[in-house]
Design an enzyme around this catalytic site. Structure first.
Site, PDB file in Angstrom:
ATOM      1  CB  CYS A   1     -62.744 -45.217  10.906  1.00  0.00           C
ATOM      2  SG  CYS A   1     -62.025 -43.907   9.910  1.00  0.00           S
TER       3      CYS A   1
ATOM      4  CB  ALA B   1     -60.067 -51.064  14.952  1.00  0.00           C
ATOM      5  N   PRO B   2     -62.752 -51.251  16.884  1.00  0.00           N
ATOM      6  CG  PRO B   2     -63.623 -51.813  18.998  1.00  0.00           C
ATOM      7  CD  PRO B   2     -63.358 -50.633  18.093  1.00  0.00           C
TER       8      PRO B   2
ATOM      9  N   GLY C   1     -67.116 -53.101  16.003  1.00  0.00           N
ATOM     10  CA  GLY C   1     -68.496 -53.199  16.488  1.00  0.00           C
ATOM     11  C   GLY C   1     -69.510 -52.899  15.391  1.00  0.00           C
ATOM     12  CE  LYS C   2     -70.549 -46.845  15.641  1.00  0.00           C
ATOM     13  NZ  LYS C   2     -69.309 -46.838  16.448  1.00  0.00           N
TER      14      LYS C   2
ATOM     15  CG  ASP D   1     -54.677 -42.513   5.793  1.00  0.00           C
ATOM     16  OD1 ASP D   1     -55.889 -42.269   5.941  1.00  0.00           O
ATOM     17  OD2 ASP D   1     -53.790 -41.644   5.858  1.00  0.00           O
TER      18      ASP D   1
ATOM     19  CG  ASP E   1     -67.527 -44.805  14.216  1.00  0.00           C
ATOM     20  OD1 ASP E   1     -67.761 -43.700  14.721  1.00  0.00           O
ATOM     21  OD2 ASP E   1     -67.451 -45.857  14.896  1.00  0.00           O
TER      22      ASP E   1
ATOM     23  CB  CYS F   1     -68.625 -41.278  20.115  1.00  0.00           C
ATOM     24  SG  CYS F   1     -66.842 -41.500  20.147  1.00  0.00           S
TER      25      CYS F   1
HETATM   26  C1  SAM Z   1     -64.314 -44.252  16.489  1.00  0.00           C
HETATM   27  S1  SAM Z   1     -63.147 -45.471  16.191  1.00  0.00           S
HETATM   28  C2  SAM Z   1     -64.069 -46.625  15.238  1.00  0.00           C
HETATM   29  C3  SAM Z   1     -64.971 -47.541  16.031  1.00  0.00           C
HETATM   30  C4  SAM Z   1     -65.554 -48.644  15.179  1.00  0.00           C
HETATM   31  N1  SAM Z   1     -66.236 -48.124  14.015  1.00  0.00           N
HETATM   32  C5  SAM Z   1     -66.500 -49.526  15.965  1.00  0.00           C
HETATM   33  O1  SAM Z   1     -67.709 -49.274  15.942  1.00  0.00           O
HETATM   34  O2  SAM Z   1     -66.052 -50.486  16.594  1.00  0.00           O
HETATM   35  C6  SAM Z   1     -62.177 -44.736  14.954  1.00  0.00           C
HETATM   36  C7  SAM Z   1     -61.137 -45.668  14.366  1.00  0.00           C
HETATM   37  O3  SAM Z   1     -60.613 -45.052  13.202  1.00  0.00           O
HETATM   38  C8  SAM Z   1     -59.252 -45.362  13.104  1.00  0.00           C
HETATM   39  N2  SAM Z   1     -58.681 -44.361  12.150  1.00  0.00           N
HETATM   40  C9  SAM Z   1     -58.263 -43.106  12.431  1.00  0.00           C
HETATM   41  N3  SAM Z   1     -57.828 -42.505  11.296  1.00  0.00           N
HETATM   42  C10 SAM Z   1     -57.996 -43.386  10.297  1.00  0.00           C
HETATM   43  C11 SAM Z   1     -57.718 -43.356   8.903  1.00  0.00           C
HETATM   44  N4  SAM Z   1     -57.196 -42.253   8.330  1.00  0.00           N
HETATM   45  N5  SAM Z   1     -57.990 -44.445   8.162  1.00  0.00           N
HETATM   46  C12 SAM Z   1     -58.516 -45.569   8.734  1.00  0.00           C
HETATM   47  N6  SAM Z   1     -58.778 -45.663  10.051  1.00  0.00           N
HETATM   48  C13 SAM Z   1     -58.540 -44.590  10.826  1.00  0.00           C
HETATM   49  C14 SAM Z   1     -58.760 -45.276  14.512  1.00  0.00           C
HETATM   50  O4  SAM Z   1     -57.538 -45.979  14.695  1.00  0.00           O
HETATM   51  C15 SAM Z   1     -59.940 -45.923  15.272  1.00  0.00           C
HETATM   52  O5  SAM Z   1     -59.733 -47.306  15.399  1.00  0.00           O
END
Ligand code: SAM
Length: 469
Positions: free
Chosen positions: A283, A285-286, A288-289, A336, A354, A407
């Site tokens: 997961c 975006a954006p 960072g990790k 997904d 994440d 978070c």
């Molecule tokens: C907490 S944010 C991630 C922050 C990111 N790891 C960072 O440190 O910049 C969670 C992300 O997961 C994405 N997301 C939610 N469900 C998902 C899925 N089933 N598969 C992939 N990405 C997903 C969301 O759109 C969101 O961008």
């Protein structure tokens, strides 16, 4: 929970053109009008991340600052408005009244003198079509508030939403999950968070960047392994080193994810495998990790093949932009993670999940969150997290590591989620993990446990190793 205990700040004057650098600095009434407009959009379910970019650029810092302050005190403002006008006025009128009340109810944290605020709120009402017919009503309510402030504050003290600024279901969860510390968590949730940077140690050192900033009068202190926390926030694009990819904005608790995964991998059976390290950021975006995982990959070791997945196509360009600014490379895909097929991919050595969550640990940075979330969101998100864990676990190699994080300060999204996962997956071992990290604002009494790094967001981390069955 107490009234905010911040030092008395000098009153502000509306920003001058010279201060903003723009030819026509907005008058305070214009900022109030725009803040009320933005509050209306948040009340209709839009996040500040969507709303603020629509504000004209020259006004945005001023509106953001007022809007965040309003959202941190909206519970009190709503309770006061109900006392002053028991029948709710039209939404635009209510928004402007609540903006004015949220900004002036507390004389310690009010950014402007109360009388200035009231005069300018009435001016804002007169200048807008939807509120001009109610300008006299707004004036009467606000003047009555100024006259009867003490009695009205006592009367609204009995309203939990006014005292805590959190909906009742959220408060009940905090009380159940953190019976001894919920009150401290409520208090600090209304404080602004510090600006923390992650230093890219491939390009510079923390000390070099700190010295460079100090030379221009910007002080910072080290936090965690890679972080520098600024004593005052600045426009990141003007921060020396940012555009050159020497640092990124990232909270200190969020900076733990990548080192937790790498430390566990280097101490796992996968350490002695050949070929590239295969990592999945499920997961992303954006990004960072994702970037941090690449920045701190062990030097001189095997190459890293990292796949960053993101379900939301609109958020993917941010991942690419971040990687480009930092000079890093990963495969980035819109997908997904919950229905990922093994397909042509080999299993992964390491997975970072994440997961999407309530974001209850980052309210200091996003004060709109308590006003946007519903009680039912928690169960939906918990189910989504469980679905992602279930789908990703089979994709991990034996001996591989999965780091799960959210978070959130709610136990259902952290400890309870992982306990349920471990109960159903006997090949999973929980390695020493941070668990729940509680947010704590600088200067607050250190009575919140599990706060490791000083001033950071609320997070949960579990490090899981896959054993041979
Ligand atoms: C907490 S944010 C991630 C922050 C990111 N790891 C960072 O440190 O910049 C969670 C992300 O997961 C994405 N997301 C939610 N469900 C998902 C899925 N089933 N598969 C992939 N990405 C997903 C969301 O759109 C969101 O961008």
């Amino acid at each position: 929970m107490n009234r905010p205990q911040r030092p008395h700040r000098p009153r502000l004057s509306p920003p001058s053109a010279a201060e903003t650098g723009f030819a026509h600095a907005p008058a305070l009434w214009q900022l109030l009008q725009q803040t009320a407009e933005s509050l209306l959009a948040v009340r209709q379910g839009q996040s500040t991340t969507r709303v603020l970019p629509r504000v004209r650029a020259a006004w945005r810092p001023g509106v953001q600052s007022l809007l965040f302050q309003v959202l941190r005190h909206l519970g009190r403002a709503q309770a006061l408005r109900s006392r002053l006008a028991p029948r709710a006025p039209a939404p635009a009128v209510d928004a402007l009244l609540c903006v004015a009340l949220a900004l002036c109810w507390d004389e310690v944290s009010a950014p402007y003198d109360s009388h200035t605020l009231v005069n300018q709120a009435v001016e804002a009402a007169k200048r807008e079509r939807r509120t001009q017919g109610q300008a006299a009503f707004i004036n009467a309510c606000l003047r009555r508030f100024l006259r009867e402030r003490a009695e009205l504050l006592v009367a609204t003290d009995s309203d939990p939403l006014a005292r805590t600024n959190l909906p009742s279901w959220w408060l009940e969860r905090l009380q159940r999950d953190h019976p001894e510390h919920w009150s401290a968590l409520v208090d600090q949730a209304r404080q602004p968070a510090p600006m923390t940077l992650r230093i890219q140690t491939r390009r510079t050192t923390r000390e070099a960047l700190q010295a460079r900033w100090a030379a221009m009068g910007l002080t910072s202190q080290a936090v965690g392994r890679y972080g520098l926390q600024l004593t005052r926030p600045v426009d990141v694009r003007a921060l020396p080193g940012f555009l050159e990819g020497e640092c990124s904005v990232q909270d200190a608790a969020a900076q733990l994810a990548a080192p937790l995964l790498w430390d566990a991998l280097l101490d796992s059976p996968r350490r002695h495998a050949s070929g590239p390290w295969r990592l999945l950021d499920a997961c992303a975006a954006p990004g960072g990790k994702t970037a941090h995982l690449l920045e701190i990959a062990p030097a001189g070791d095997r190459p890293v093949d990292l796949l960053a997945l993101e379900i939301d196509a609109a958020r993917l360009p941010r991942v690419q932009e971040n990687l480009q600014r930092l000079g890093l490379q990963a495969r980035v895909q819109c997908a997904d993670a919950g229905v990922l097929q093994q397909g042509g991919e080999q299993p992964w050595d390491g997975i970072l999940l994440d997961a999407p969550c309530t974001a209850s640990g980052i309210v200091r940075r996003h004060p709109d969150i308590p006003w946007l979330r519903r009680a039912s969101d928690v169960d939906q998100l918990v189910a989504q997290q469980a679905r992602l864990l279930k789908a990703l676990w089979p994709q991990l190699r034996s001996g591989g590591i999965l780091v799960y994080c959210t978070c959130s300060v709610f136990r259902d999204e952290g400890q309870n989620q992982i306990e349920a996962f471990l109960a159903h997956n006997t090949d999973a071992r929980l390695r020493p993990s941070p668990g729940h990290l509680m947010p704590l604002a600088t200067g607050f009494p250190a009575d919140v446990p599990d706060n490791r790094l000083g001033d950071h967001d609320g997070f949960y981390y579990a490090v899981l190793e896959k054993r041979d069955r």
